[in-house]
Design a protein around this motif. Structure first.
Motif, mmCIF file in Angstrom:
data_model
loop_
_atom_site.group_PDB
_atom_site.id
_atom_site.type_symbol
_atom_site.label_atom_id
_atom_site.label_comp_id
_atom_site.label_asym_id
_atom_site.label_seq_id
_atom_site.Cartn_x
_atom_site.Cartn_y
_atom_site.Cartn_z
ATOM 1 N N GLU A 28 0.827 -1.208 0.000
ATOM 2 C CA GLU A 28 0.000 0.000 0.000
ATOM 3 C C GLU A 28 0.860 1.256 0.000
ATOM 4 O OE1 GLU A 28 -3.345 2.293 2.775
ATOM 5 O OE2 GLU A 28 -2.451 0.407 3.459
ATOM 6 N N VAL A 29 1.870 1.279 0.844
ATOM 7 C CA VAL A 29 2.762 2.442 0.918
ATOM 8 C C VAL A 29 3.522 2.613 -0.390
ATOM 9 C CG1 VAL A 29 4.763 3.429 2.109
ATOM 10 C CG2 VAL A 29 2.973 2.268 3.425
ATOM 11 N N ALA A 30 4.025 1.507 -0.934
ATOM 12 C CA ALA A 30 4.777 1.570 -2.184
ATOM 13 C C ALA A 30 3.919 2.136 -3.313
ATOM 14 C CB ALA A 30 5.293 0.181 -2.561
ATOM 15 N N GLN A 31 2.665 1.712 -3.377
ATOM 16 C CA GLN A 31 1.776 2.175 -4.444
ATOM 17 C C GLN A 31 1.462 3.664 -4.311
ATOM 18 O OE1 GLN A 31 -1.558 -0.506 -4.054
ATOM 19 N NE2 GLN A 31 -0.632 -2.069 -5.370
ATOM 20 N N VAL A 32 1.180 4.106 -3.106
ATOM 21 C CA VAL A 32 0.826 5.518 -2.894
ATOM 22 C C VAL A 32 2.022 6.422 -3.163
ATOM 23 C CG1 VAL A 32 0.146 7.215 -1.159
ATOM 24 C CG2 VAL A 32 -1.038 5.012 -1.281
ATOM 25 N N VAL A 33 3.184 6.055 -2.626
ATOM 26 C CA VAL A 33 4.378 6.885 -2.804
ATOM 27 C C VAL A 33 4.774 6.947 -4.277
ATOM 28 C CG1 VAL A 33 6.832 7.111 -2.240
ATOM 29 C CG2 VAL A 33 5.197 6.473 -0.454
ATOM 30 N N THR A 34 4.704 5.816 -4.951
ATOM 31 C CA THR A 34 5.017 5.790 -6.380
ATOM 32 C C THR A 34 4.079 6.696 -7.158
ATOM 33 O OG1 THR A 34 5.915 3.549 -6.278
ATOM 34 C CG2 THR A 34 5.175 4.330 -8.430
ATOM 35 N N ARG A 35 2.786 6.624 -6.854
ATOM 36 C CA ARG A 35 1.807 7.446 -7.569
ATOM 37 C C ARG A 35 2.105 8.938 -7.412
ATOM 38 N NH1 ARG A 35 -2.849 6.434 -4.775
ATOM 39 N NH2 ARG A 35 -2.704 8.414 -3.683
ATOM 40 N N VAL A 36 2.438 9.359 -6.193
ATOM 41 C CA VAL A 36 2.690 10.786 -5.949
ATOM 42 C C VAL A 36 3.974 11.246 -6.635
ATOM 43 C CG1 VAL A 36 3.199 12.495 -4.158
ATOM 44 C CG2 VAL A 36 1.390 10.807 -3.786
ATOM 45 N N LEU A 37 5.043 10.454 -6.507
ATOM 46 C CA LEU A 37 6.311 10.855 -7.137
ATOM 47 C C LEU A 37 6.190 10.865 -8.657
ATOM 48 C CD1 LEU A 37 9.046 9.087 -4.965
ATOM 49 C CD2 LEU A 37 8.070 11.374 -4.736
ATOM 50 N N LEU A 38 5.503 9.879 -9.213
ATOM 51 C CA LEU A 38 5.341 9.834 -10.662
ATOM 52 C C LEU A 38 4.459 10.978 -11.149
ATOM 53 C CD1 LEU A 38 5.984 8.428 -13.293
ATOM 54 C CD2 LEU A 38 4.083 6.861 -12.868
ATOM 55 N N ALA A 69 2.703 0.929 6.821
ATOM 56 C CA ALA A 69 1.479 1.710 6.999
ATOM 57 C C ALA A 69 1.079 1.813 8.467
ATOM 58 C CB ALA A 69 0.347 1.080 6.184
ATOM 59 N N GLN A 70 1.292 0.742 9.238
ATOM 60 C CA GLN A 70 0.831 0.742 10.625
ATOM 61 C C GLN A 70 1.628 1.678 11.522
ATOM 62 O OE1 GLN A 70 2.108 -1.878 9.036
ATOM 63 N NE2 GLN A 70 3.420 -3.148 10.345
ATOM 64 N N VAL A 71 2.784 2.141 11.053
ATOM 65 C CA VAL A 71 3.585 3.079 11.855
ATOM 66 C C VAL A 71 2.934 4.457 11.898
ATOM 67 C CG1 VAL A 71 5.854 4.190 12.069
ATOM 68 C CG2 VAL A 71 5.695 1.798 11.364
ATOM 69 N N LEU A 72 2.205 4.829 10.833
ATOM 70 C CA LEU A 72 1.486 6.101 10.824
ATOM 71 C C LEU A 72 0.382 6.047 11.870
ATOM 72 C CD1 LEU A 72 0.822 8.874 9.550
ATOM 73 C CD2 LEU A 72 -0.607 7.653 7.897
ATOM 74 N N SER A 82 -8.639 16.089 12.187
ATOM 75 C CA SER A 82 -7.853 14.950 12.665
ATOM 76 C C SER A 82 -6.378 15.311 12.707
ATOM 77 C CB SER A 82 -8.066 13.723 11.778
ATOM 78 O OG SER A 82 -7.743 14.010 10.439
ATOM 79 N N LEU A 83 -5.641 14.547 13.496
ATOM 80 C CA LEU A 83 -4.196 14.726 13.639
ATOM 81 C C LEU A 83 -3.509 13.380 13.469
ATOM 82 C CD1 LEU A 83 -1.614 16.331 14.468
ATOM 83 C CD2 LEU A 83 -2.190 15.781 16.853
ATOM 84 N N PHE A 84 -2.460 13.368 12.643
ATOM 85 C CA PHE A 84 -1.640 12.184 12.444
ATOM 86 C C PHE A 84 -0.218 12.463 12.912
ATOM 87 C CE2 PHE A 84 -4.995 11.742 9.320
ATOM 88 C CZ PHE A 84 -5.252 10.381 9.270
ATOM 89 N N ASP A 85 0.426 11.449 13.460
ATOM 90 C CA ASP A 85 1.865 11.497 13.728
ATOM 91 C C ASP A 85 2.524 10.514 12.772
ATOM 92 O OD1 ASP A 85 4.517 11.365 14.719
ATOM 93 O OD2 ASP A 85 3.820 11.834 16.749
ATOM 94 N N GLY A 86 3.340 11.041 11.861
ATOM 95 C CA GLY A 86 3.943 10.195 10.842
ATOM 96 C C GLY A 86 5.039 9.293 11.349
ATOM 97 N N HIS A 87 5.676 9.642 12.469
ATOM 98 C CA HIS A 87 6.807 8.873 12.975
ATOM 99 C C HIS A 87 7.826 8.597 11.858
ATOM 100 C CE1 HIS A 87 4.978 8.359 16.907
ATOM 101 N NE2 HIS A 87 3.870 7.915 16.322
ATOM 102 N N PRO A 92 4.795 11.029 1.260
ATOM 103 C CA PRO A 92 3.630 10.959 0.375
ATOM 104 C C PRO A 92 2.507 10.068 0.911
ATOM 105 C CG PRO A 92 5.637 10.885 -0.914
ATOM 106 C CD PRO A 92 6.054 10.799 0.524
ATOM 107 N N TYR A 93 2.868 9.023 1.637
ATOM 108 C CA TYR A 93 1.830 8.175 2.217
ATOM 109 C C TYR A 93 1.105 8.926 3.335
ATOM 110 C CZ TYR A 93 -0.607 4.315 4.402
ATOM 111 O OH TYR A 93 -1.599 3.499 4.927
ATOM 112 N N CYS A 94 1.861 9.619 4.192
ATOM 113 C CA CYS A 94 1.262 10.384 5.296
ATOM 114 C C CYS A 94 0.294 11.441 4.774
ATOM 115 C CB CYS A 94 2.350 11.051 6.130
ATOM 116 S SG CYS A 94 3.495 9.943 6.961
ATOM 117 N N VAL A 95 0.737 12.212 3.790
ATOM 118 C CA VAL A 95 -0.084 13.309 3.275
ATOM 119 C C VAL A 95 -1.303 12.766 2.538
ATOM 120 C CG1 VAL A 95 -0.121 15.280 1.702
ATOM 121 C CG2 VAL A 95 1.829 14.919 3.204
ATOM 122 N N SER A 96 -1.146 11.674 1.802
ATOM 123 C CA SER A 96 -2.289 11.085 1.099
ATOM 124 C C SER A 96 -3.347 10.598 2.085
ATOM 125 C CB SER A 96 -1.818 9.931 0.208
ATOM 126 O OG SER A 96 -0.991 10.406 -0.828
#
Length: 352
Positions: A28-38, A69-72, A82-87, A92-96
């Motif tokens: 999931e993380v790989a797909q989201v990050v790839t999509r944003v960078l591309l 993903a579970q680290v977020l 809402s509030l997220f801690d990205g750790h 790109p995964y955090c922001v998405s």
């Protein structure tokens, strides 16, 4: 001139996703990050496109950047805010995730806002916006990094804050308006590019560490460090400076984690705001207005007949369309870098 080769966008997507997965990212993380960078690459933001793949993966392999993903952590969620801690999960995964959360609030209540702290580098802000404008939503992003000082206060010398970009996606009846503007005269990336090329900056947008205006990028990379001027430069920098303070408040301020905490690792604070026009004057009325304004702007007489007036994001969207039809154009240097990563991770090279 650097030679470029065209690559099918779907094949490129699969290749980059495999790089991230082999380096340890969740699918999931790989797909989201790839999509944003591309997407950043397709829109022409080359400094914040696929050239970040090696930086991100090097950070993962070095242990500074997380890719599970579970680290977020979602710290709070009211349904609207809402509030997220990205750790330090890949940015790109955090922001998405934050944008999706804000969009959920917007579609149920008219507006949603989500804040992220301690995300790893988040890439190009404009690259996140189109999926939301395609749904008829207004999407806004604000970003800062409390671990870094690059830009001086108006009238000051010392670097205090980051370029603090503001981005927004505005739906119309056709292509969206996409804006992505830093609250500094130039970005650190441009200063570095000019230094590496041995060229000067287009204008005197720097302040040397002894307080002199400069167009020489070497005056930034000194000890003590120089500064980038706020948006508006010496004459009108009070405007960019004021907006930068607003971004600091909306990101690190709302995140509850900022410069006061003296973080020692790059970690973005980012805020996503999504608005659904259907809860206000209506989507049809909204896009009637934004489309009329767009036509009005495009019809205005240009100062230079060879350079017609255009809307924010128009050039990038044209590049995106071309890449989807003809393949993404990648420099030989970028391909070599991606192939190096593939070899390191024992995967087939992109160029073979």
């Amino acid at each position: 001139m650097t030679q470029a080769t065209h690559y099918d966008v779907q094949a490129l997507t699969t290749f980059v996703e495999r790089l991230f997965e082999k380096a340890g990212a969740d699918t999931e993380v790989a797909q989201v990050v790839t999509r944003v960078l591309l997407e950043g690459e397709l829109l022409g933001h080359r400094t914040h496109g696929l050239n970040l793949v090696s930086r991100y993966i090097d950070g993962m392999l070095g242990g500074q950047v997380k890719a599970r993903a579970q680290v977020l952590e979602q710290v709070s969620d009211s349904g609207i805010s809402s509030l997220f801690d990205g750790h330090y999960v890949l940015g790109p995964y955090c922001v998405s995730r934050a944008l999706d959360c804000a969009a959920k609030g917007a579609t149920s209540q008219g507006i949603g806002i989500a804040v992220v702290r301690r995300a790893a580098h988040i890439g190009c802000l404009a690259a996140y916006l189109k999926p939301y404008t395609d749904q008829g939503l207004v999407a806004m992003l604000y970003s800062s990094d409390p671990s870094v000082g690059l830009v001086c206060a108006h009238g000051g010398v010392d670097p205090v804050y980051t370029p603090n970009p503001i981005a927004a996606g505005i739906p119309t009846q056709g292509e969206p308006i996409l804006l992505d503007v830093s609250m500094s005269t130039v970005t650190l990336g441009l200063v570095g590019q000019c230094r590496d090329a041995g060229s000067r900056l287009p204008h005197s947008v720097l302040v040397s560490n002894d307080g002199q205006l400069s167009d020489d990028p070497r005056d930034f990379f000194t000890s003590p460090q120089g500064s980038i001027l706020p948006l508006g430069g010496q004459a009108f920098g009070h405007k960019g400076f004021a907006l930068a303070l607003l971004v600091e408040a909306l990101t690190s301020g709302l995140a509850g984690h900022g410069r006061k905490d003296a973080p020692d690792q790059w970690g973005a604070s980012a805020t996503a705001v999504v608005i659904d026009p259907r809860f206000f004057g209506g989507l049809q009325a909204f896009t009637d207005e934004t489309s009329f304004l767009g036509r009005l702007i495009l019809a205005s007489r240009p100062l230079d007949p060879e350079r017609p007036v255009r809307l924010p994001g128009q050039a990038g969207l044209a590049l995106r369309r071309q890449a989807l039809e003809q393949g993404a154009s990648l420099s030989s240097q970028l391909v070599a870098d991606l192939d190096r990563l593939a070899g390191q991770l024992q995967l087939p090279a992109l160029s073979q």
